[in-house]
Design a protein around this motif. Structure first.
Motif, PDB file in Angstrom:
ATOM      1  N   LEU A   3       2.109  13.126  14.637  1.00 56.63           N
ATOM      2  CA  LEU A   3       2.023  12.741  13.232  1.00 56.63           C
ATOM      3  C   LEU A   3       1.914  13.932  12.295  1.00 56.63           C
ATOM      4  CD1 LEU A   3      -0.371   9.655  13.482  1.00 56.63           C
ATOM      5  CD2 LEU A   3       2.076   9.651  12.984  1.00 56.63           C
ATOM      6  N   ASP A   4       1.333  15.026  12.756  1.00 55.74           N
ATOM      7  CA  ASP A   4       1.181  16.172  11.857  1.00 55.74           C
ATOM      8  C   ASP A   4       2.510  16.879  11.592  1.00 55.74           C
ATOM      9  OD1 ASP A   4       1.375  17.014  14.470  1.00 55.74           O
ATOM     10  OD2 ASP A   4       0.002  18.694  14.223  1.00 55.74           O
ATOM     11  N   GLU A   5       3.571  16.512  12.340  1.00 58.10           N
ATOM     12  CA  GLU A   5       4.890  17.086  12.099  1.00 58.10           C
ATOM     13  C   GLU A   5       5.891  16.044  11.595  1.00 58.10           C
ATOM     14  OE1 GLU A   5       6.235  18.971  15.634  1.00 58.10           O
ATOM     15  OE2 GLU A   5       4.709  20.573  15.583  1.00 58.10           O
ATOM     16  N   SER A   6       5.420  14.841  11.325  1.00 58.09           N
ATOM     17  CA  SER A   6       6.317  13.773  10.874  1.00 58.09           C
ATOM     18  C   SER A   6       6.596  13.887   9.380  1.00 58.09           C
ATOM     19  CB  SER A   6       5.698  12.405  11.189  1.00 58.09           C
ATOM     20  OG  SER A   6       4.450  12.273  10.529  1.00 58.09           O
ATOM     21  N   GLN A   7       7.464  13.045   8.875  1.00 58.02           N
ATOM     22  CA  GLN A   7       7.831  13.050   7.470  1.00 58.02           C
ATOM     23  C   GLN A   7       6.628  12.671   6.595  1.00 58.02           C
ATOM     24  OE1 GLN A   7      10.767  14.042   6.288  1.00 58.02           O
ATOM     25  NE2 GLN A   7      11.489  14.435   8.376  1.00 58.02           N
ATOM     26  N   PRO A   8       6.605  13.147   5.345  1.00 57.12           N
ATOM     27  CA  PRO A   8       5.463  12.830   4.459  1.00 57.12           C
ATOM     28  C   PRO A   8       5.244  11.340   4.260  1.00 57.12           C
ATOM     29  CG  PRO A   8       6.755  14.624   3.555  1.00 57.12           C
ATOM     30  CD  PRO A   8       7.520  14.117   4.724  1.00 57.12           C
ATOM     31  N   ASP A   9       6.320  10.542   4.170  1.00 62.55           N
ATOM     32  CA  ASP A   9       6.132   9.103   3.969  1.00 62.55           C
ATOM     33  C   ASP A   9       5.500   8.452   5.194  1.00 62.55           C
ATOM     34  OD1 ASP A   9       8.377   9.635   5.461  1.00 62.55           O
ATOM     35  OD2 ASP A   9       9.487   7.890   4.759  1.00 62.55           O
ATOM     36  N   VAL A  10       5.829   8.968   6.393  1.00 61.07           N
ATOM     37  CA  VAL A  10       5.208   8.450   7.615  1.00 61.07           C
ATOM     38  C   VAL A  10       3.723   8.819   7.647  1.00 61.07           C
ATOM     39  CG1 VAL A  10       5.208   8.559  10.133  1.00 61.07           C
ATOM     40  CG2 VAL A  10       7.379   8.520   8.891  1.00 61.07           C
ATOM     41  N   GLN A  11       3.394  10.044   7.260  1.00 60.36           N
ATOM     42  CA  GLN A  11       1.999  10.445   7.211  1.00 60.36           C
ATOM     43  C   GLN A  11       1.219   9.634   6.185  1.00 60.36           C
ATOM     44  OE1 GLN A  11       1.493  14.675   6.772  1.00 60.36           O
ATOM     45  NE2 GLN A  11       2.830  15.187   8.492  1.00 60.36           N
ATOM     46  N   VAL A  20       0.850  -1.180   0.000  1.00 56.58           N
ATOM     47  CA  VAL A  20       0.000   0.000   0.000  1.00 56.58           C
ATOM     48  C   VAL A  20       0.882   1.224   0.000  1.00 56.58           C
ATOM     49  CG1 VAL A  20      -1.926  -1.095   1.179  1.00 56.58           C
ATOM     50  CG2 VAL A  20      -0.155  -0.001   2.521  1.00 56.58           C
ATOM     51  N   GLU A  21       0.302   2.322  -0.326  1.00 52.37           N
ATOM     52  CA  GLU A  21       1.081   3.561  -0.438  1.00 52.37           C
ATOM     53  C   GLU A  21       1.728   3.922   0.876  1.00 52.37           C
ATOM     54  OE1 GLU A  21       0.363   8.256  -1.645  1.00 52.37           O
ATOM     55  OE2 GLU A  21      -1.302   6.837  -1.563  1.00 52.37           O
ATOM     56  N   GLY A  22       3.017   4.231   0.811  1.00 52.95           N
ATOM     57  CA  GLY A  22       3.733   4.679   1.999  1.00 52.95           C
ATOM     58  C   GLY A  22       4.475   3.583   2.715  1.00 52.95           C
ATOM     59  N   ILE A  41       9.493  -2.998  21.950  1.00 51.08           N
ATOM     60  CA  ILE A  41      10.482  -2.429  21.028  1.00 51.08           C
ATOM     61  C   ILE A  41       9.796  -1.626  19.934  1.00 51.08           C
ATOM     62  CG2 ILE A  41      12.246  -3.007  19.324  1.00 51.08           C
ATOM     63  CD1 ILE A  41      12.939  -5.437  21.056  1.00 51.08           C
ATOM     64  N   LEU A  42       8.730  -2.184  19.345  1.00 51.42           N
ATOM     65  CA  LEU A  42       8.019  -1.472  18.279  1.00 51.42           C
ATOM     66  C   LEU A  42       7.323  -0.219  18.800  1.00 51.42           C
ATOM     67  CD1 LEU A  42       6.469  -4.354  16.145  1.00 51.42           C
ATOM     68  CD2 LEU A  42       8.418  -2.908  15.605  1.00 51.42           C
ATOM     69  N   GLU A  43       6.775  -0.299  20.004  1.00 50.44           N
ATOM     70  CA  GLU A  43       6.118   0.882  20.569  1.00 50.44           C
ATOM     71  C   GLU A  43       7.115   2.017  20.767  1.00 50.44           C
ATOM     72  OE1 GLU A  43       3.431   2.152  24.472  1.00 50.44           O
ATOM     73  OE2 GLU A  43       3.923   0.060  24.093  1.00 50.44           O
ATOM     74  N   GLN A  44       8.292   1.677  21.245  1.00 49.57           N
ATOM     75  CA  GLN A  44       9.330   2.697  21.424  1.00 49.57           C
ATOM     76  C   GLN A  44       9.747   3.286  20.076  1.00 49.57           C
ATOM     77  OE1 GLN A  44      12.780   1.217  23.438  1.00 49.57           O
ATOM     78  NE2 GLN A  44      13.764   3.218  23.564  1.00 49.57           N
ATOM     79  N   LYS A  45       9.814   2.440  19.045  1.00 47.10           N
ATOM     80  CA  LYS A  45      10.182   2.922  17.718  1.00 47.10           C
ATOM     81  C   LYS A  45       9.107   3.821  17.127  1.00 47.10           C
ATOM     82  CE  LYS A  45      12.696   2.926  13.932  1.00 47.10           C
ATOM     83  NZ  LYS A  45      14.044   3.540  13.871  1.00 47.10           N
ATOM     84  N   VAL A  46       7.852   3.444  17.288  1.00 49.32           N
ATOM     85  CA  VAL A  46       6.739   4.216  16.721  1.00 49.32           C
ATOM     86  C   VAL A  46       6.583   5.550  17.432  1.00 49.32           C
ATOM     87  CG1 VAL A  46       4.221   4.213  16.423  1.00 49.32           C
ATOM     88  CG2 VAL A  46       5.533   2.197  15.829  1.00 49.32           C
ATOM     89  N   GLN A  47       6.913   5.600  18.706  1.00 50.06           N
ATOM     90  CA  GLN A  47       6.810   6.852  19.455  1.00 50.06           C
ATOM     91  C   GLN A  47       7.653   7.958  18.828  1.00 50.06           C
ATOM     92  OE1 GLN A  47       5.007   7.832  21.969  1.00 50.06           O
ATOM     93  NE2 GLN A  47       4.165   5.974  22.904  1.00 50.06           N
ATOM     94  N   GLU A  48       8.695   7.564  18.096  1.00 50.96           N
ATOM     95  CA  GLU A  48       9.566   8.558  17.472  1.00 50.96           C
ATOM     96  C   GLU A  48       8.864   9.300  16.337  1.00 50.96           C
ATOM     97  OE1 GLU A  48      12.999   6.465  16.172  1.00 50.96           O
ATOM     98  OE2 GLU A  48      13.609   5.826  18.195  1.00 50.96           O
ATOM     99  N   ALA A  83       0.579   6.280   7.715  1.00 53.67           N
ATOM    100  CA  ALA A  83      -0.461   6.366   8.736  1.00 53.67           C
ATOM    101  C   ALA A  83      -1.840   6.502   8.100  1.00 53.67           C
ATOM    102  CB  ALA A  83      -0.186   7.537   9.672  1.00 53.67           C
ATOM    103  N   ASN A  84      -1.949   7.319   7.065  1.00 55.22           N
ATOM    104  CA  ASN A  84      -3.230   7.471   6.378  1.00 55.22           C
ATOM    105  C   ASN A  84      -3.675   6.154   5.735  1.00 55.22           C
ATOM    106  OD1 ASN A  84      -3.878  10.247   6.840  1.00 55.22           O
ATOM    107  ND2 ASN A  84      -2.309  10.848   5.370  1.00 55.22           N
ATOM    108  N   SER A  85      -2.725   5.406   5.175  1.00 57.50           N
ATOM    109  CA  SER A  85      -3.069   4.120   4.569  1.00 57.50           C
ATOM    110  C   SER A  85      -3.543   3.132   5.628  1.00 57.50           C
ATOM    111  CB  SER A  85      -1.853   3.561   3.831  1.00 57.50           C
ATOM    112  OG  SER A  85      -1.450   4.412   2.791  1.00 57.50           O
TER     113      SER A  85
END
Length: 263
Positions: free
Chosen positions: A123-131, A39-41, A112-119, A134-136
């Motif tokens: 979301l409104d200030e994260s990188q476009p690929d992360v957004q 999926v996209e992203g 481990i994944l929760e700690q990674k995702v917290q970074e 998240a939208n997908s």
């Protein structure tokens, strides 16, 4: 003249058929993962491509080794069986090497994944690929935010929008202040718990496959060793297949003597 026991040959053939089926299941699992993650992203997810290629390659090698073993048993080829035996030894060691640490680390995956995702928050200030990712996720899984809709702060995207009339029980009304107070109906569930459910399910399936392959490789090692022994010493009985005689008839120590009748 056949040098390998017919029953053993049939058992070994059935074993390799099942072994080939496991390889096909691994390839099908890789294809399913590719479809679900295509999926996209998500293309930029670290390790996605290498993991899929590894699964495809592992499934193909499993099927090729199974075909090699079946061929060696059918043709009674000592060279093919020796190669199969070496593959089984390597496979057993690799499966145990991969499965045991993974089983130990499985309870720590969520943390481990929760700690990674917290970074990635907010979301409104994260990188476009992360957004985009998240939208997908929100569109596909009917969820909003990674841990809460508050992950988007005041910029809740349309992918979070939920229609209360069509999706009963899955929506919640939230109020947030931008320039004025606004009310919006969004999905009530966050995405991270749903995502973790599928990740842990995939990990459990993968562990099951790894330990199943380890058991199969160990069984293949034993069977191929017996067949190679029979090919090397065709006239010598196989120790593993022979049943020791516990009770052997012993001639009597004394025999009754009968004198012929006198006439």
């Amino acid at each position: 003249m056949a040098q390998i026991n017919t029953c053993l040959k049939r058992t070994f053939t059935i074993f390799n058929i099942f072994f080939a089926i496991v390889g096909g299941v691994i390839i099908a699992l890789a294809l399913l993962c590719q479809i679900l993650t295509n999926v996209e992203g998500r293309e930029n997810l670290e390790g996605r491509t290498s993991s899929l290629v590894g699964l495809y390659l592992f499934g193909a090698i499993t099927m090729m080794v199974a075909i090699l073993g079946a061929y060696g048993a059918h043709k009674e080829s000592k060279a093919s069986l020796v190669v199969f035996l070496v593959c089984m030894i390597i496979g057993t060691l690799l499966m145990l090497r991969a499965g045991i640490p993974t089983a130990i680390a499985r309870p720590q995956i969520e943390g481990i994944l929760e700690q990674k995702v917290q970074e990635f928050l907010p979301l409104d200030e994260s990188q476009p690929d992360v957004q985009n990712m998240a939208n997908s996720l929100q569109t596909a899984m009917h969820c909003c935010g990674l841990f809460s809709y508050r992950d988007w702060r005041k910029n809740i995207p349309e992918s979070c929008s939920c229609n209360p009339e069509e999706e009963v029980g899955q929506c919640r009304n939230v109020e947030y202040r931008n320039f004025i107070f606004q009310t919006k109906s969004v999905y009530a569930k966050p995405c991270f718990p749903i995502l973790m459910h599928y990740i842990l399910l995939f990990a459990d399936i993968l562990l099951g496959i790894v330990f199943t392959l380890a058991i199969l490789a160990l069984l293949g090692l034993v069977l191929s060793s017996i067949m190679i022994h029979q090919l090397r010493y065709p006239s010598r009985p196989t120790v593993l297949l022979s049943v020791p005689a516990i009770f052997t008839p012993v001639p009597p120590k004394y025999q009754e003597l009968h004198n012929p009748p006198a006439y």
